[in-house]
Design an enzyme around this catalytic site. Structure first.
Site, PDB file in Angstrom:
ATOM      1  N   ARG A  48      -9.879  -8.449   4.887  1.00  0.00           N
ATOM      2  CA  ARG A  48      -8.577  -9.077   5.136  1.00  0.00           C
ATOM      3  C   ARG A  48      -8.043  -9.833   3.920  1.00  0.00           C
ATOM      4  O   ARG A  48      -6.876 -10.231   3.892  1.00  0.00           O
ATOM      5  CB  ARG A  48      -8.643 -10.000   6.371  1.00  0.00           C
ATOM      6  CG  ARG A  48      -7.287 -10.525   6.777  1.00  0.00           C
ATOM      7  CD  ARG A  48      -7.253 -11.153   8.154  1.00  0.00           C
ATOM      8  NE  ARG A  48      -8.416 -11.965   8.438  1.00  0.00           N
ATOM      9  CZ  ARG A  48      -8.614 -13.192   7.943  1.00  0.00           C
ATOM     10  NH1 ARG A  48      -7.723 -13.742   7.157  1.00  0.00           N
ATOM     11  NH2 ARG A  48      -9.699 -13.858   8.267  1.00  0.00           N
ATOM     12  N   TYR A 102      15.471   1.688   8.054  1.00  0.00           N
ATOM     13  CA  TYR A 102      14.506   2.237   8.990  1.00  0.00           C
ATOM     14  C   TYR A 102      14.561   1.385  10.271  1.00  0.00           C
ATOM     15  O   TYR A 102      14.598   0.145  10.191  1.00  0.00           O
ATOM     16  CB  TYR A 102      13.115   2.186   8.343  1.00  0.00           C
ATOM     17  CG  TYR A 102      12.012   2.514   9.300  1.00  0.00           C
ATOM     18  CD1 TYR A 102      11.846   3.812   9.753  1.00  0.00           C
ATOM     19  CD2 TYR A 102      11.146   1.536   9.761  1.00  0.00           C
ATOM     20  CE1 TYR A 102      10.835   4.112  10.649  1.00  0.00           C
ATOM     21  CE2 TYR A 102      10.134   1.837  10.658  1.00  0.00           C
ATOM     22  CZ  TYR A 102       9.990   3.134  11.100  1.00  0.00           C
ATOM     23  OH  TYR A 102       8.998   3.435  11.990  1.00  0.00           O
ATOM     24  N   ASP A 174      12.682  -0.474   0.081  1.00  0.00           N
ATOM     25  CA  ASP A 174      11.795   0.420   0.809  1.00  0.00           C
ATOM     26  C   ASP A 174      11.945   1.786   0.138  1.00  0.00           C
ATOM     27  O   ASP A 174      12.978   2.441   0.271  1.00  0.00           O
ATOM     28  CB  ASP A 174      12.212   0.463   2.285  1.00  0.00           C
ATOM     29  CG  ASP A 174      11.249   1.277   3.135  1.00  0.00           C
ATOM     30  OD1 ASP A 174      10.682   2.253   2.607  1.00  0.00           O
ATOM     31  OD2 ASP A 174      11.091   0.950   4.329  1.00  0.00           O
ATOM     32  N   LYS A 199       3.945   8.142   5.281  1.00  0.00           N
ATOM     33  CA  LYS A 199       4.841   9.254   4.979  1.00  0.00           C
ATOM     34  C   LYS A 199       4.341  10.024   3.753  1.00  0.00           C
ATOM     35  O   LYS A 199       3.293  10.631   3.824  1.00  0.00           O
ATOM     36  CB  LYS A 199       6.271   8.713   4.820  1.00  0.00           C
ATOM     37  CG  LYS A 199       6.689   7.736   5.926  1.00  0.00           C
ATOM     38  CD  LYS A 199       6.715   8.363   7.320  1.00  0.00           C
ATOM     39  CE  LYS A 199       6.786   7.328   8.431  1.00  0.00           C
ATOM     40  NZ  LYS A 199       7.836   6.334   8.311  1.00  0.00           N
TER      41      LYS A 199
HETATM   42  C1  LIG Z   1       8.034   5.026   8.773  1.00  0.00           C
HETATM   43  C2  LIG Z   1       8.787   4.086   7.940  1.00  0.00           C
HETATM   44  C3  LIG Z   1       8.468   2.729   7.909  1.00  0.00           C
HETATM   45  C4  LIG Z   1       7.385   2.119   8.786  1.00  0.00           C
HETATM   46  O1  LIG Z   1       6.151   2.630   8.461  1.00  0.00           O
HETATM   47  P1  LIG Z   1       4.869   2.598   9.446  1.00  0.00           P
HETATM   48  O2  LIG Z   1       3.803   3.097   8.533  1.00  0.00           O
HETATM   49  O3  LIG Z   1       5.182   3.507  10.580  1.00  0.00           O
HETATM   50  O4  LIG Z   1       4.678   1.201   9.878  1.00  0.00           O
HETATM   51  C5  LIG Z   1       9.190   1.904   7.066  1.00  0.00           C
HETATM   52  N1  LIG Z   1      10.192   2.390   6.308  1.00  0.00           N
HETATM   53  C6  LIG Z   1      10.550   3.688   6.316  1.00  0.00           C
HETATM   54  C7  LIG Z   1      11.670   4.153   5.462  1.00  0.00           C
HETATM   55  C8  LIG Z   1       9.860   4.587   7.127  1.00  0.00           C
HETATM   56  O5  LIG Z   1      10.215   5.870   7.145  1.00  0.00           O
END
Ligand SMILES: *Cc1c(COP(=O)(O)O)cnc(C)c1O
Length: 395
Positions: A48, A102, A174, A199
């Protein structure tokens, strides 16, 4: 900004490897311990604290890919996003966020920030001036996401970063949709880069993870909150992620190439009304995309022609799966109006261009011709149904 001396494929293959000194194995060993000896220098190793051997080493790969001094791995993309934003915001502060984000990030801001007394403003549009007018005396952070979901709108990264610098604000992005293969926001002046590693970094639809990349100084602030919130990732999955990232560039380049070809195919199709892909010259921000992206990515959206049923279209697809997530090596589609944007009213969806005929397409690495044939046969089946319904009405 710190650049590795290695090329991007070498970074993916080798940076962050743990040498197997004992057995001379070809790949990094996994260290699953949650308990480490307390050493005399006072280093406290604990999962952690984000400092186990596998966590530390994989961070080096991600930092090298994003041209930052350091990086940190999280248990999910949302853990990375929520921890980072909370690290730079406190009661009475304000954040400017891009109008489409998102869904999970958007919900996090709307549902959690009021509890902490953190103010937020979603911009009206994507222009730098839209961000500028939203800034208040108590603004601390500007958060963007480009290309956006689901319409692949492009935000001017350098424009927003310059604006923030002139006002002394921190910028966060992001970078999930682009991946570090296609876009390195730090090169344009962004402070902190976040990823849902679920992703493209993971890329095989079998890892839930997140990452943040930034300077050592910013990371210290993030780490101090992260250790309290506890969003770390199991070392087994950290190891899986390292393994997946070795082929990141190969995968993403194949996805870029397929997406561009499919965008062109759909754009020229008479039963498709609109195609949204930043790599199409007809995309209103093609020049901006070209100036800040090295590839245009594997995500695109398209709208079927009037009267064609998008839900039926998805059911008719044989190879391309319908899926909630994205960025795997397999091609997937979803209907934003039934999923990510289901909580909005029809009017709100219309206002942002998310019609019920819109399909979001995460393009995989399959052979291009097979994807085209699948789309073609599904479209012709939906057309047939439309004609049958029309005949029923007129007879
Ligand atoms: C899927 C996604 C997230 C969140 O990710 P998790 O791994 O599901 O928590 C955040 N930003 C974007 C652009 C995403 O596609």
């Amino acid at each position: 900004m710190s650049k590795s001396k290695y090329g991007i494929n070498t970074i993916c293959t080798h940076i962050g490897e743990i040498k197997d000194e004992q057995f001379k194995g070809a790949v990094s060993p996994i260290y699953m311990s949650t308990s480490y000896q307390f050493d005399n220098v006072g280093v406290k190793r604990y999962p952690r604290y984000f400092n186990t051997p596998n966590q530390e080493h994989l961070s080096k790969k991600i930092a090298a890919l994003e041209h930052t001094e350091t990086a940190m791995i999280f248990g999910s993309g949302m853990a990375a996003v929520s921890t980072t934003l909370l690290a730079f915001l406190k009661t009475g502060d304000h954040i400017v966020v891009q109008n489409t984000l998102y869904g999970g990030t958007s919900n996090f801001i709307k549902e959690e920030f009021p509890k902490y007394g953190i103010e937020f403003t979603f911009t009206d549009g994507y222009e730098v001036t839209d961000f500028e007018v939203a800034i208040k005396p108590n603004t601390k952070v500007i958060h963007i996401e480009t290309p956006s979901n689901p319409l692949l709108t492009i935000t001017d990264i350098k424009g927003v970063a310059d604006l923030a610098k002139s006002k002394g604000l921190i910028t966060t992005i992001d970078n999930t949709f682009a991946s570090p293969v296609n876009q390195n926001p730090v090169d344009f002046g962004i402070d902190i880069v976040m990823h849902s590693a679920t992703k493209y970094l993971g890329g095989h639809s079998d890892i839930l993870a997140g990452a943040v990349a930034c300077s050592n100084a910013h990371m210290e602030i993030i780490w101090n909150v992260a250790k309290n919130l506890g969003g770390s990732l199991s070392d087994f999955t950290v190891w899986m992620l390292e393994r997946s990232m070795k082929t990141l560039v190969l995968r993403v380049k194949a996805q870029n190439k397929n997406a561009k070809k499919l965008a062109k195919f759909l754009d020229g199709h008479k039963d498709v009304k609109n195609v949204y892909y930043p790599g199409l010259k007809s995309h209103p921000q093609y020049e901006l995309a070209k100036s800040q992206m090295k590839g245009f990515g594997g995500m695109l959206s398209f709208e079927l022609a009037e009267g064609l049923d998008a839900m039926q279209f998805q059911k008719e697809l044989k190879l391309i799966k319908s899926s909630m997530s994205l960025a795997g090596v397999e091609s997937t589609v979803l209907s934003p109006h039934k999923t990510s944007h289901a909580l909005l009213t029809q009017e709100e969806r219309d206002a942002i261009g998310v019609s019920d005929r819109l399909i979001r397409f995460s393009v995989g690495i399959e052979s291009k011709q097979d994807l085209i044939s699948d789309l073609e046969q599904a479209i012709s089946k939906v057309k047939k149904s439309k004609l049958q319904t029309q005949e029923l009405k007129t007879s």
